[in-house]
Design an enzyme around this catalytic site. Structure first.
Site, PDB file in Angstrom:
ATOM      1  N   GLU A 400       0.877  -1.268  -0.127  1.00  0.00           N
ATOM      2  CA  GLU A 400      -0.104   0.173  -0.170  1.00  0.00           C
ATOM      3  C   GLU A 400       0.876   1.414   0.102  1.00  0.00           C
ATOM      4  O   GLU A 400       2.049   1.385   1.041  1.00  0.00           O
ATOM      5  CB  GLU A 400      -0.844  -0.196   1.419  1.00  0.00           C
ATOM      6  N   HIS A 485      -3.555  -5.689  10.941  1.00  0.00           N
ATOM      7  CA  HIS A 485      -4.746  -6.878  10.289  1.00  0.00           C
ATOM      8  C   HIS A 485      -4.599  -8.179  10.810  1.00  0.00           C
ATOM      9  O   HIS A 485      -4.239  -9.230  10.521  1.00  0.00           O
ATOM     10  CB  HIS A 485      -4.187  -6.931   8.710  1.00  0.00           C
ATOM     11  N   ASN A 523      -5.700  -5.929   2.185  1.00  0.00           N
ATOM     12  CA  ASN A 523      -6.503  -5.359   3.018  1.00  0.00           C
ATOM     13  C   ASN A 523      -7.878  -6.296   3.527  1.00  0.00           C
ATOM     14  O   ASN A 523      -8.595  -6.673   2.552  1.00  0.00           O
ATOM     15  CB  ASN A 523      -6.964  -4.004   3.039  1.00  0.00           C
TER      16      ASN A 523
END
Length: 544
Positions: A400, A485, A523
């Protein structure tokens, strides 16, 4: 319905009913219950001692919010309990949430000092003392890793960067091998994306706006090294962001709001699933309530012990309620810790041996690069990332292109990578300390670092740049100490059946990220939401 039929997990279920029937089953149940909605009402919040509820949902994140909405539409009264605050009252500055640049009492969960993911900048530590308070971001420390989690009504949706990524179809089999791929991509991913309010940035605006200069530099560097740069959808309202940039809307993403909440443009669960759930009149939510025990009771019900807490974390009341069904939706860590404790202490001794296993960090690792003076990344940076570098197939990493919204020019590119890290940890009960431990080892991050290096070593070589060493301590390149996460701990089709029903107990379900074994390749919250949509539809269809 007998147990064999109840546990049947036919992969042809959707093909039998078809897409329309699969979608309409929830709507039909909701319509059937419409006539008696005015007469029925859930137990009001805060939940009182001695209450009985048809369904208790522990947690208000993605999985729990999906379950509450769909059950309510099916005519079932639901009570949700949430350990964090409601986050519906402005502070002294007139805003509910604090800016990432100025953490304050609202920012951290029961800490006396901030623990920011980037701990240093330009050689100086940036954490500071704060009053102990039930703030929005929990930096929960385990052996070898810090796990960042949202605390409040809306769970992780309150504090994430909003990147709403559906994994590539060909990668799904490695994520959830027991789940029918066609069902997920034809029905449940589209349903989840629609309900979450996922939208895409206008590429022309992206190419021209000051606030994504940092992302354009990241794109240029990726492409010059032969990597694919991909635009990523988000739940932030890009139309609102354009108005922020034009000066016609109050700044939010353009005011460094992300890590400690977002005041305006982001479509959190408060504005989507939970708003719809409360609108049914069948869902009540008790914030500042922490479940400490669930045990089997007579009549197939469950006795649930709940502590009501104050803003310093102290217990103000202990309540016992009964529930016909309980959905564990406290997030990967919260659900796993609770189930491990309940099994080990004898409250739910028939949970199987898979409880607590299969936990992973989604391969998270961070790094920064120091760019040349001719590649400024901009003083104004949107806090909502909208692009990534995809090297998953060749190098096992999706990076990202993240903001570094300091408000000054840094000439730096910053990245959060998701990597193909095979290491899995296990939660276990520490009887002597009276807590649940996690056996993660910092050294297990090395595969993530190696995967991320397949991208950034090459970019640095092409551009003649170097890694930043001032972001995570003194002369430290890799942010290998954390995860945003957390996934796993009550893995689907192992700790539960193929729809989240816990083995050993009828009426107990897991419906959050604990079901996903450690990695989603991107994600994870869209996958958590879509899986919850799949599971709750099956549960409503067969168990209720």
């Amino acid at each position: 319905m007998n147990e064999t039929a109840r546990r049947r997990t036919s992969s042809t279920d959707i093909s039998r009913r078809g897409f329309i029937a699969g979608t309409s089953s929830i709507l039909a149940l909701g319509a059937l219950s419409h006539a008696d909605r005015a007469a029925a009402a859930p137990v009001p919040a805060p939940i009182p001692h001695g209450a009985h509820v048809p369904v208790l949902v522990i947690g208000t994140g993605y999985g729990g919010s999906v379950a509450a909405l769909r059950l309510a539409q099916a005519g079932v009264d639901v009570h949700m309990v949430e350990m964090g605050m409601a986050w519906d009252t402005p502070g002294s500055d007139g805003k509910i949430f604090a800016s990432t640049r100025t953490p304050d009492v609202r920012s951290y969960w029961l800490r006396t000092r901030t623990k920011q993911p980037i701990s240093n900048f330009l050689g100086f530590p940036i954490d500071k003392d704060v009053p102990r308070y039930t703030g929005i971001l929990d930096a929960e420390d385990f052996s070898g890793i810090t796990v960042y989690q949202g605390r409040g009504v809306g769970g992780g949706s309150l504090v994430n960067g909003g990147m709403a990524v559906t994994p590539l179809r060909q990668r799904f089999g490695a994520i959830l091998p027991s789940v029918n791929v066609n069902e997920m991509y034809n029905v449940y991913y589209p349903r989840a994306n629609a309900a979450l309010g996922v939208n895409n940035i206008d590429p022309a605006w992206f190419d021209s706006t000051d606030c994504y200069q940092y992302a354009r530099v990241g794109r240029k560097h990726a492409q010059r090294s032969g990597f694919s740069f991909v635009f990523v959808p988000n739940v932030y309202d890009f139309g609102y962001m354009e108005r922020e940039a034009a000066g016609t809307a109050t700044r939010s993403a353009l005011n460094a709001e992300v890590l400690y909440g977002n005041n305006y443009g982001k479509k959190t669960l408060q504005k989507t699933y939970l708003a719809q759930a409360k609108a049914t009149g069948r869902v009540a939510i008790s914030p500042m309530h922490k479940v400490t025990s669930v045990a089997a009771a007579s009549g197939g019900r469950y006795t649930v012990t709940i502590e009501q807490i104050n803003t310093t974390g102290g217990t103000t009341a202990t309540k016992t309620v009964t529930a016909d069904r309980v959905f564990f939706a406290a997030g990967s860590v919260g659900t796993s810790k609770l189930l491990v404790k309940l099994k080990a202490t004898g409250a739910l001794p028939s949970l199987n041996g898979e409880i607590g296993k299969g936990w992973g960090d989604n391969g998270n690792v961070m790094c920064g690069r120091a760019n040349h003076a001719w590649d400024p990344t901009g003083q104004l940076q949107s806090s909502m990332p909208t692009g990534g570098i995809d090297n998953w197939d060749a190098g096992g990493a999706f990076a990202e292109v993240a903001p570094l919204p300091t408000g000054i020019e840094t000439f730096a590119s910053f990245y959060l990578s998701i990597t193909k890290n095979p290491n899995r940890a296990q939660f276990s009960w520490n009887a002597a300390a009276g807590r649940v431990d996690l056996n993660w080892q910092t050294a297990w991050k090395q595969p993530s670092i190696d995967a991320a290096k397949t991208i950034f070593d090459k970019i640095n070589s092409t551009e003649g740049t170097i890694y930043r060493t001032d972001l995570f301590g003194t002369y430290k390149i890799w942010g290998d100490h954390l995860t945003y996460h957390p996934l796993g701990g009550a893995v689907l089709n192992k700790a539960t059946d193929n729809y989240g029903r816990l083995h050993g107990y009828q009426g107990l379900y897991v419906i959050d990220g604990a079901l996903i074994p450690g990695n989603t390749s991107v994600n994870p919250f869209v996958t958590i939401t879509a899986l919850a949509e799949r599971n709750i539809e099956k549960i409503i269809d067969t168990d209720l």
